[in-house]
Design a protein around this motif. Sequence first.
Motif, short mmCIF file in Angstrom:
data_model
loop_
_atom_site.label_atom_id
_atom_site.label_comp_id
_atom_site.label_asym_id
_atom_site.label_seq_id
_atom_site.Cartn_x
_atom_site.Cartn_y
_atom_site.Cartn_z
N LEU A 1 4.73 -13.79 3.21
CA LEU A 1 4.72 -12.33 3.43
C LEU A 1 3.48 -11.91 4.21
O LEU A 1 3.55 -11.08 5.13
N SER B 1 10.68 -17.42 7.06
CA SER B 1 10.87 -16.28 6.16
C SER B 1 12.25 -16.30 5.53
O SER B 1 12.41 -16.06 4.33
N THR C 1 5.62 -17.52 -1.46
CA THR C 1 6.22 -16.27 -0.98
C THR C 1 5.15 -15.28 -0.54
O THR C 1 5.28 -14.62 0.50
N VAL D 1 3.91 -13.05 7.83
CA VAL D 1 4.92 -12.26 8.54
C VAL D 1 4.35 -10.91 8.97
O VAL D 1 4.53 -10.47 10.12
N SER E 1 11.46 -10.10 4.04
CA SER E 1 10.21 -9.79 3.35
C SER E 1 10.43 -8.74 2.27
O SER E 1 9.90 -8.84 1.16
#
Length: 283
Positions: free
Chosen positions: A212, A79, A208, A215, A176
Motif C-alpha cells: 500500500l 497489488s 499488505t 502503491v 488498495s
Amino acid sequence: MFLLFFYTFIILGHRPKPTDLISCQLSFVHIMMFLAAGDIWITDIFETLNIENDFKCKTLFYISSVMRGLSICTTCLLSVVQAVTISPSTSLLAKFKRRLKMYLIYAFFCICSFNLSFSSRWIFYVAGFTNVSENHQMKVTKSCSLFPMNYIIRGLILTVTMSRDVFLVGVMLSTSTYMLNILFRHQRQCKHLHSIRHLRASPEKRATQTILLLVVFFVVMYWVDFIISSTSVLLWRYDPVVLTVQKFVMCAFPTITPLVQISSENRIIIMLKSRQSKHCQNG
C-alpha cells in the motif's frame, strides 16, 4: 541488486510465493530504470565500442520507455496478487488463489510483449541531435532529440499511454482500497479477541502495508513524470530544468522502493540476524 539476488535465491532454492516472482522482476526493472536515467553506463559502453550516437539515443529511449511501462504494469500486478492472497475464502477473488502462479506466467508474457512492442516507436522518432533550426528536432538531452510527429500519431500515442496508465492506476487504487478494507475488518475483529498491547502484525498484514505504501508513492511519482512528459511533447519543448526534475522523479521510486522492501521483508531480517549471530559465534 541485493533484492534481485535475494529473490532469485528464494525462487531457485525454495518454494517461492507469487509475490516473490513479481518482486524479483520489479527489482530488475528498477535497476534498469536507475541506470538508464543516469545515462552514464550506456554512454561509457557505446564510447568503448565506438558505436554511433544515433544508435545510443534510440537504445537509451527504448530501454527507458520499456522499463517505465514494465514498472507500472508490474507494480499493478503486485497489488492485484497481494489483494488475491489476503482475500478471505468467501470472496470472489479466492478462486484465483490455486492457479495464481500459472496466471502470473501469462501476465508476465502479456506485459512484456505489450511494452516491448509499444515502446518501439522511439526507434523511429529518436535520433542524435543535429540542428533544431533546420529540421525542427526537439532537443531532449545534450546529444539526443526527437523528430517532429504528426498530430494524429502524437495524439494516438498519448491516448494509448494515458489509457494504459489511467487503467492501471485505477486498478491499483481499487485493490488498495480493497486491501485497506480487509485490514480494517481484521483489526476490528482482533480488538474483540485481544488487548491492543498484545496485537502483532501478521506477515500478510506487513506485506499488505508495504505494498500500500509503495502503491501510493508510486502513483504520485508516476503521474508527475507523466505530466512532465506529456506537456513537453504537446508543447514541443523540453526545458533543461524540467528534464532534471523528471530524472529525479524517475530515480526516486526505484531508489526508495528497495529500502522499504528490505526493511519490511521479514525473511531478509531473519537472514541478516542469523548471519550476524554466526559471525559473533565464530568471532
